[in-house]
Design a protein around this motif. Structure first.
Motif, PDB file in Angstrom:
ATOM      1  N   LEU A 124       0.846  -1.186   0.000  1.00  0.00           N
ATOM      2  CA  LEU A 124       0.000   0.000   0.000  1.00  0.00           C
ATOM      3  C   LEU A 124       0.884   1.238   0.000  1.00  0.00           C
ATOM      4  N   VAL A 125       0.508   2.217  -0.802  1.00  0.00           N
ATOM      5  CA  VAL A 125       1.200   3.500  -0.838  1.00  0.00           C
ATOM      6  C   VAL A 125       0.119   4.576  -0.827  1.00  0.00           C
ATOM      7  N   LYS A 126       0.168   5.470   0.165  1.00  0.00           N
ATOM      8  CA  LYS A 126      -0.830   6.531   0.275  1.00  0.00           C
ATOM      9  C   LYS A 126      -0.211   7.850  -0.162  1.00  0.00           C
ATOM     10  N   ARG A 127      -0.922   8.572  -1.029  1.00  0.00           N
ATOM     11  CA  ARG A 127      -0.435   9.838  -1.555  1.00  0.00           C
ATOM     12  C   ARG A 127      -1.567  10.873  -1.569  1.00  0.00           C
ATOM     13  N   ILE A 128      -1.178  12.129  -1.519  1.00  0.00           N
ATOM     14  CA  ILE A 128      -2.095  13.227  -1.773  1.00  0.00           C
ATOM     15  C   ILE A 128      -1.986  13.501  -3.262  1.00  0.00           C
ATOM     16  N   THR A 129      -3.101  13.378  -3.979  1.00  0.00           N
ATOM     17  CA  THR A 129      -3.063  13.493  -5.437  1.00  0.00           C
ATOM     18  C   THR A 129      -3.764  14.735  -5.967  1.00  0.00           C
ATOM     19  N   ASN A 130      -4.314  15.551  -5.077  1.00  0.00           N
ATOM     20  CA  ASN A 130      -4.860  16.830  -5.500  1.00  0.00           C
ATOM     21  C   ASN A 130      -5.326  17.596  -4.277  1.00  0.00           C
TER      22      ASN A 130
END
Length: 163
Positions: free
Chosen positions: A14-20
Motif C-alpha cells: 500500500l502506498v498513500k499519496r495526496i493526489t490533488n
C-alpha cells in the motif's frame, strides 16, 4: 504511511499519496500531483511490480491548507505473488477533516462493498480487527476488494474537506 490498514497477507503493498487539493472547487495545480515522488524511508513505492502504474502524488503537503479546502487522498495497492482472497481495506478519515464525495475504487467493486462510516459510528464486527481507530472518531472508509489476482494494481481514492 499511516492510517490505512487492510486484512490480507504481506503480499499486498500500500502506498498513500495526496493526489490533488481543491480550493473553491479548483485544483491548486501542483505538478507533483501527477508525477512519482518517492517517500523517504519506504521501499513500497519503488517495488518493481508497479510497472507503468507507479504511484503518483506526494506523501505530505508543504502548502498551508485553509478551512474548506478539499484534499484528495489516493491509496494505491499492488498484489504480489498469488491471488489474495477476501482483501478488506480500512482507512480513518484524517483528523481535522470531514469526508467528502466522491469515493473511487479501481478496479471497480460493487457499491455494497464500500462503506463510509460517519463519525462515532461503531465499527462493524467484520472490520473491527483491521481498523486502527476503534472509536471511529472522525469517520472511516471501508472497502472490500474481494479476491485480488497476483500482479493487480489499483487504487482507492477519496476526498476530505478541511474543517
Amino acid at each position: 504511511f499511516r492510517g490505512a490498514r487492510l486484512d490480507a497477507s504481506e503480499n499486498l503493498r500500500l502506498v498513500k499519496r495526496i493526489t490533488n487539493v481543491f480550493r473553491n472547487g479548483n485544483s491548486i495545480n501542483d505538478p507533483r500531483f501527477t508525477t512519482f515522488n518517492p517517500d523517504d524511508g519506504s521501499d513500497d513505492d519503488n517495488a518493481p511490480g508497479w510497472s507503468q502504474s507507479q504511484p503518483v502524488g506526494i506523501p505530505r503537503l508543504d502548502t498551508p491548507l485553509q478551512s474548506g479546502d478539499e484534499v484528495e487522498y489516493t491509496i494505491y495497492f499492488l498484489a504480489e505473488g498469488n491471488q489474495l482472497d477476501n482483501v478488506r481495506f480500512c482507512d480513518a478519515i484524517p483528523q481535522g477533516t470531514t469526508y467528502n464525495d466522491p469515493l473511487e475504487v479501481n478496479p471497480p467493486v460493487s457499491s455494497d462493498q464500500i462503506r463510509v462510516l460517519s463519525p462515532l459510528t461503531p465499527l462493524p464486527n467484520d472490520v473491527s480487527n483491521i481498523c486502527l481507530d476503534t472509536n471511529n472518531s472522525n469517520g472511516t472508509v471501508i472497502v472490500n476488494l474481494g479476491n485480488v489476482p497476483g500482479g493487480t494494481t489499483g487504487f482507492i481514492r477519496f476526498r476530505a474537506r478541511i474543517n
